[in-house]
Design an enzyme around this catalytic site. Structure first.
Site, PDB file in Angstrom:
ATOM      1  N   SER A   5       0.874  -1.161   0.000  1.00 41.50           N
ATOM      2  CA  SER A   5       0.000   0.000   0.000  1.00 41.50           C
ATOM      3  C   SER A   5       0.917   1.218   0.000  1.00 41.50           C
ATOM      4  O   SER A   5       1.918   1.252  -0.714  1.00 41.50           O
ATOM      5  CB  SER A   5      -0.935  -0.034   1.217  1.00 41.50           C
ATOM      6  OG  SER A   5      -1.725   1.126   1.282  1.00 41.50           O
ATOM      7  N   LYS A  51      -4.750   2.760  -3.424  1.00 37.64           N
ATOM      8  CA  LYS A  51      -4.134   2.221  -2.218  1.00 37.64           C
ATOM      9  C   LYS A  51      -5.139   2.112  -1.069  1.00 37.64           C
ATOM     10  O   LYS A  51      -5.020   1.204  -0.226  1.00 37.64           O
ATOM     11  CB  LYS A  51      -2.934   3.089  -1.813  1.00 37.64           C
ATOM     12  CG  LYS A  51      -1.789   3.028  -2.817  1.00 37.64           C
ATOM     13  CD  LYS A  51      -1.347   1.597  -3.097  1.00 37.64           C
ATOM     14  CE  LYS A  51      -0.151   1.519  -4.013  1.00 37.64           C
ATOM     15  NZ  LYS A  51       0.293   0.128  -4.273  1.00 37.64           N
ATOM     16  N   TYR A  84      -4.200   7.760  -7.268  1.00 33.61           N
ATOM     17  CA  TYR A  84      -3.254   6.823  -6.659  1.00 33.61           C
ATOM     18  C   TYR A  84      -3.719   6.439  -5.256  1.00 33.61           C
ATOM     19  O   TYR A  84      -3.741   5.254  -4.896  1.00 33.61           O
ATOM     20  CB  TYR A  84      -1.860   7.439  -6.602  1.00 33.61           C
ATOM     21  CG  TYR A  84      -0.842   6.577  -5.899  1.00 33.61           C
ATOM     22  CD1 TYR A  84      -0.336   5.433  -6.506  1.00 33.61           C
ATOM     23  CD2 TYR A  84      -0.393   6.897  -4.621  1.00 33.61           C
ATOM     24  CE1 TYR A  84       0.591   4.633  -5.855  1.00 33.61           C
ATOM     25  CE2 TYR A  84       0.537   6.115  -3.961  1.00 33.61           C
ATOM     26  CZ  TYR A  84       1.035   4.974  -4.589  1.00 33.61           C
ATOM     27  OH  TYR A  84       1.954   4.184  -3.927  1.00 33.61           O
TER      28      TYR A  84
END
Length: 272
Positions: free
Chosen positions: A134, A152, A148
């Site tokens: 992550s 994650k 992004y």
């Protein structure tokens, strides 16, 4: 004790550093990458303990085939490190549909396909450790990295569920959350969306903050990762670096304060 480790996205950056460290201490390593030639030097140096496989993690069928090849080659897979991924920079309004789909295909779906492929192997073994990459940005989001972070945050949520689902099979799950490190993540590995002038002020502020940021030394993560894979009781979550924890701690304290301030309204919304 010697382990067999399957790692994706190890042609460069943290993944490459970790793969080399595993090989140097005598582990069996399966590296799944888009371009096997990028590992030619390691393949020559460790012909008996390194298996290099070509894999685009976004292809589910190929992910299952890669895991099957690794199992057939070494007989066991003790650890999966889902490291493949990249960043995409751009304000939410700026990021194109293609860029969003590509980001989620790699960072989320690619990770899911490998996870699905490895579970039956580890379930049969009654042991295994799945390590999901992550980011600190999977815990706290910042401007221009929203897509992004979304990928994650997805890794965080699905991996927490996964840990509860597979614990009874003897399978451990750890979510690794690195803060900024001096790799090519912010250079050649970072996608850049076409910019809109209205976000220039936000962008300038972000670039100024990045310049001042104290980024970590990638090689320094090796000892932490080796300790993690050797642990009999690995944590569900582990931050890599010194910057992540105080940042996350402050952010979560602010979230709790907000929830507390609105608790009366929240409770009333329950209806009984």
């Amino acid at each position: 004790m010697k382990k067999t480790i399957f790692i994706t996205g190890a042609s460069r950056g943290l993944g490459r550093i970790w793969a080399e460290a595993f090989l140097k201490r005598g582990d069996h390593v399966v590296v799944a990458v888009r371009t096997p030639s990028s590992l030619a030097d390691l393949a020559k140096e460790y012909p008996a303990t390194l298996l290099v496989l070509q894999l685009d993690v976004t292809n589910r069928d190929d992910a299952f085939k890669a895991v099957a090849k690794a199992k057939a080659h070494f007989g066991v897979i003790d650890i999966l490190i889902n490291n493949a991924g990249y960043g995409q920079m751009g304000a939410i309004e700026e990021v194109s549909e293609q860029e969003i789909r590509a980001q989620l295909e790699t960072n989320v779906l690619g990770l899911i396909w490998l996870t699905q492929a490895i579970i039956p192997v580890m379930r049969e073994q009654k042991s295994g450790h799945i390590i999901q990459l992550s980011s600190a940005l999977g815990l706290v989001s910042i401007p221009l990295m929203g897509i992004y972070s979304a990928s994650k945050y997805a890794v965080e949520g699905l991996s927490e569920s996964l840990a509860a689902e597979v614990a009874g099979f003897g399978i451990k799950v750890t979510i690794l959350e690195p803060n900024g490190f001096a790799t090519d993540f912010s250079a050649s590995s970072l996608g850049q969306s076409k910019s809109l002038a209205v976000y220039d002020e936000v962008r300038n502020g972000m670039f100024a903050a990045q310049t001042a940021e104290d980024t970590g030394v990638p090689e320094a993560t090796t000892a932490a990762v080796l300790k993690l894979i050797d642990s009999e009781n690995p944590p569900l979550r582990m931050i890599l670096g010194k910057k992540g924890f105080p940042w996350v701690k402050y952010t979560y304290e602010e979230r709790i304060k907000t929830w507390e301030d609105w608790q009366e309204v929240s409770v009333a919304a329950h209806g009984k």
